[in-house]
Design an enzyme around this catalytic site. Structure first.
Site, mmCIF file in Angstrom:
data_model
loop_
_atom_site.group_PDB
_atom_site.id
_atom_site.type_symbol
_atom_site.label_atom_id
_atom_site.label_comp_id
_atom_site.label_asym_id
_atom_site.label_seq_id
_atom_site.Cartn_x
_atom_site.Cartn_y
_atom_site.Cartn_z
ATOM 1 C CD GLU A 1 -2.872 3.188 -5.461
ATOM 2 O OE1 GLU A 1 -3.868 2.476 -5.663
ATOM 3 O OE2 GLU A 1 -1.835 2.763 -4.927
ATOM 4 C CG HIS B 1 -3.240 -0.921 -6.718
ATOM 5 N ND1 HIS B 1 -3.538 -0.186 -5.599
ATOM 6 C CD2 HIS B 1 -3.244 -2.213 -6.304
ATOM 7 C CE1 HIS B 1 -3.739 -0.985 -4.560
ATOM 8 N NE2 HIS B 1 -3.553 -2.233 -4.971
ATOM 9 N NE ARG C 1 -4.325 -1.263 0.200
ATOM 10 C CZ ARG C 1 -4.495 -2.349 -0.557
ATOM 11 N NH1 ARG C 1 -3.554 -2.740 -1.409
ATOM 12 N NH2 ARG C 1 -5.614 -3.043 -0.481
HETATM 13 C C1 DGY Z 1 -5.738 -6.013 -2.684
HETATM 14 O O1 DGY Z 1 -6.315 -7.075 -2.965
HETATM 15 O O2 DGY Z 1 -5.777 -5.527 -1.567
HETATM 16 C C2 DGY Z 1 -4.966 -5.358 -3.776
HETATM 17 O O3 DGY Z 1 -4.391 -4.206 -3.429
HETATM 18 C C3 DGY Z 1 -5.756 -5.267 -5.050
HETATM 19 O O4 DGY Z 1 -5.537 -6.512 -5.605
#
Ligand code: DGY
Length: 330
Positions: A268, A287, A239
């Site tokens: 984002e 992402h 993240r």
């Molecule tokens: C998640 O699953 O948390 C990712 O960031 C998106 O696939």
């Protein structure tokens, strides 16, 4: 009883929707992308189940407006977009999709390591824009080895372990830090536990795999970046909020670290004016770490399984807020 479910994305694979349709009336956001806050507030008023993504902020006001809501099923492993306290207080189950995206994220993590250290994206641009003039030259666009280097894993969950397995194949030495020590993984993978500071200092590649929590937010900031080797690379497929982006920009600008491979950002989509996008020693992705067709389909199916179980009054397999079970809505 007929349940009502709202699905926030019109891209959810049909296999998953079919599973939900067997137990509920399904309403899908007709537009590409995330519904506006106002639309979401309106859509949740009569639903029993919400099928969402990380793009929806499932906060207290939204949950308050959803008087009949029993379950929020997110098609993601991360759940920092859901206010778990508010959900638990209101008796609403919250679920996620762990496991099924592990391998895809680990693949992309290695991809980013290779791309940034061996300058793959830069090389691709160099060829395409006509800059390649000499057949071969000894030091053209040389990068750094991955083979034999030290990989530091910050957060040894499923994904961290999958990354370690791959890195073994690259002949890397692996150190890790996690709030919980994993003796089995240490033994089976031959990896070493260190303090967070030691991991940061020893790494040639520091790969972030912790979830975004109040205690991990900005946990890689100026102090940590200054501990890194100037030849080291930071890789983040977890993240954006875990890494202090301003501090990272400064560390890259001043050559404090060698480069970064980033799948995630503080905001984002990342702003096109973000200085990170101007840096040659940074490889960026939108992402995409879980973005294989296999993985995304499995995420949708698992989210649907969780949702259906929750609606039927069962305990969903991937419940995040377990304390809710004492007060769940029926
Ligand atoms: C998640 O699953 O948390 C990712 O960031 C998106 O696939």
């Amino acid at each position: 009883m007929v349940f009502r479910v709202y699905v926030t994305s019109n891209e959810v694979p049909e296999t998953a929707l079919e599973m939900v349709r067997k137990v509920a009336e399904v309403r899908i956001n007709p537009a590409y992308g995330t519904p506006s806050k106002e639309t979401l507030l309106k859509e949740v008023t009569d639903i029993d189940g919400l099928f969402c993504n990380i793009t929806e902020k499932v906060d207290a006001p939204l949950l308050d407006a959803a008087k009949k809501l029993k379950i929020v099923a997110s098609m993601s492993v991360g759940f920092d977009h859901i206010d778990l306290d508010a959900a638990t207080k209101l008796g609403i189950l919250a679920t996620h999709t762990p496991g099924v995206l592990t391998e895809a994220v680990a693949d992309e993590t290695l991809g980013l390591m290779l791309a940034v250290s061996r300058r793959l994206v830069e090389g691709d641009r160099y060829v395409r824009d006509g800059s390649w003039k000499l057949k071969w030259s000894p030091m053209l666009m040389v990068g750094r080895d991955v083979y034999s280097k030290t990989l530091g894993i910050y957060g040894l969950g499923r994904i961290g372990i999958a990354v370690a397995k791959r890195a073994k194949g690259f002949g890397m030495r692996i150190v890790y830090y996690d709030a919980f020590r994993n003796a089995d993984a240490e033994k089976s993978l031959g990896i070493e536990f260190r303090s967070k500071e030691e991991v940061i200092r020893e790494s040639d590649y520091l790969s972030v795999h912790v979830p975004l929590l109040p205690e991990t937010r900005n946990s890689i900031s100026t102090k940590e970046l200054e501990m890194m080797k100037p030849t080291a690379y930071l890789i983040n497929t977890a993240r954006g909020g875990v890494v202090d982006e301003k501090a990272l920009i400064e560390a890259l600008r001043t050559g404090r670290i060698a480069g970064a491979g980033l799948d995630v950002f503080e905001r984002e989509p990342v702003d096109v004016d973000n200085p990170l996008l101007k840096m040659k020693n940074v490889v960026v992705e939108p992402h995409l770490a879980s973005g294989s067709i296999e993985s995304r389909t499995a995420m949708a199916v698992l989210a649907a399984q969780n949702l259906v179980a929750g609606l039927k009054g069962e305990v969903p397999p991937n419940l995040v807020n377990k304390q809710v079970l004492e007060r769940r809505r029926t």
